[in-house]
Scaffold this active site. Structure first.
Site, PDB file in Angstrom:
ATOM      1  N   SER A  49       0.801  -1.226   0.000  1.00 51.71           N
ATOM      2  CA  SER A  49       0.000   0.000   0.000  1.00 51.71           C
ATOM      3  C   SER A  49       0.839   1.284   0.000  1.00 51.71           C
ATOM      4  CB  SER A  49      -0.939  -0.034   1.209  1.00 51.71           C
ATOM      5  OG  SER A  49      -1.336   1.224   1.574  1.00 51.71           O
ATOM      6  N   LYS A  73      -0.382   5.090   6.276  1.00 51.02           N
ATOM      7  CA  LYS A  73      -0.986   5.899   5.206  1.00 51.02           C
ATOM      8  C   LYS A  73      -0.405   7.309   5.206  1.00 51.02           C
ATOM      9  CE  LYS A  73      -3.879   2.765   3.867  1.00 51.02           C
ATOM     10  NZ  LYS A  73      -3.817   2.151   2.575  1.00 51.02           N
TER      11      LYS A  73
END
Lengths: 166, 161
Positions: A47, A89
């Site tokens: 990710s 993130k």
């Protein structure tokens, strides 16, 4: 005390009460530091590729936002029900910002944002949306996957556990 | 010295009894671990083994069991047969996948009922590509005839696109 004796004592200390107390203090300190302040992270998944690659290591620095605010483009850890499994993130928008993706490019408040950290890009399209108060908008750096397979979106600030080191 | 030894011995016995005696929380945690084990699919798992594991997983759930996954538009009751069918289908579409629950917090809001939040972590290989995923679950259980059975699962969608 000669140097060889010192070295010997360093590597083979006498097992007395003071030694065990020091050992206990060291163990407790390590437990507290690595459980509550500097949580070791093993990156699993793509990710955040290429910034953080699958299989690499990092630390979650919890006091990062104790005295400062979350800024745009900071990398943060987002918790699930605890701290064993977390998402890594990048914050791309703050409360009140309008986020939009056009053909894979990020637009913030209507302006195109240069994202040098993104190397894999799919043609994401997301209509404009305003980040709610008390929330931040987080996305991974790897935009090569389809939108449906990527965990991203606005998340409450309470879910942000800390920053990431290095 | 003898007094200190006696205190240490009592503490050891108390700790052993605490860890060995069964209690509701331990049973729930064991059921959760078993569910993860039965849902996991080993590489080249035999079909019969899969069917057996799925049946055991369904046995841990109440009939019917409510499941809610907002992102997949699923919100309904599943009978035991529905559950086994869906689990078998999942095993076929996700071979070589390991399930595990982490950070489980259990509460007992009423007698014979429990609710927990936990993080389900999925790791595996699909077409020689490694993948990982995680979901936060809100799970309810009911104690029926001395056994804790899962009565509902709902995914907590904390990220809103």
């Amino acid at each position: 005390m000669d140097i060889s004796r010192r070295i010997r004592r360093f590597f083979f200390p006498s097992l007395n009460k003071k030694y065990f107390l020091r050992l206990l203090f060291l163990g407790l300190s390590c437990y507290l530091i690595f459980s509550y302040l500097l949580i070791p992270l093993r990156i699993q998944g793509m990710s955040m590729d290429p910034t953080y690659r699958n299989g690499s290591f990092a630390f979650c620095w919890r006091p990062r936002y104790l005295f400062s605010q979350i800024k745009r483009f900071d990398i943060v850890t987002v918790r699930f029900s605890g701290r064993s499994v977390m998402l890594l993130k990048r914050v791309i928008a703050l409360p009140g910002d309008i986020v939009e993706f056009r053909e894979g490019l990020l637009y913030l408040n209507g302006k195109l944002i240069d994202e040098p950290y993104v190397q894999h890009r799919s043609l994401w399209n997301l209509s404009p949306r305003t980040v709610a108060a008390g929330h931040v908008y987080v996305v991974g750096d790897n935009r090569g996957t389809s939108m449906s397979r990527h965990h991203f979106g606005q998340v409450t600030i309470q879910r942000i556990i800390g920053g990431v080191l290095p | 010295m003898n007094k200190k030894l006696a205190i240490l011995l009592i503490l050891c016995i108390a700790a052993t009894v605490y860890f060995l005696l069964p209690n509701d929380e331990k049973q729930i945690r064991n059921n959760l671990d078993s569910l993860a084990k039965y849902c996991s699919t080993a590489r080249e798992e035999a079909a019969l083994v899969g069917i057996k594991k799925v049946a055991l997983a369904a046995k841990l759930c109440q009939d019917p069991c409510d499941i809610e996954i907002e992102s997949r538009s699923i919100a309904r009751s599943f009978t035991k047969k529905d559950l086994t069918d869906h689990l078998l289908m999942m095993k076929r579409t996700m071979p070589d996948t390991h399930f595990s629950f982490h950070d489980t917090v259990i509460e007992f809001p009423a007698e014979n009922s429990a609710s927990l939040t936990s993080t389900l972590s999925l790791t595996g290989q699909i077409e020689d590509e490694h993948y990982t995923d995680a979901y936060e679950f809100d799970i309810n259980l009911k104690k029926i005839d001395g056994d804790w059975l899962f009565s509902s699962f709902s995914v907590i969608e904390f990220m809103e696109q």
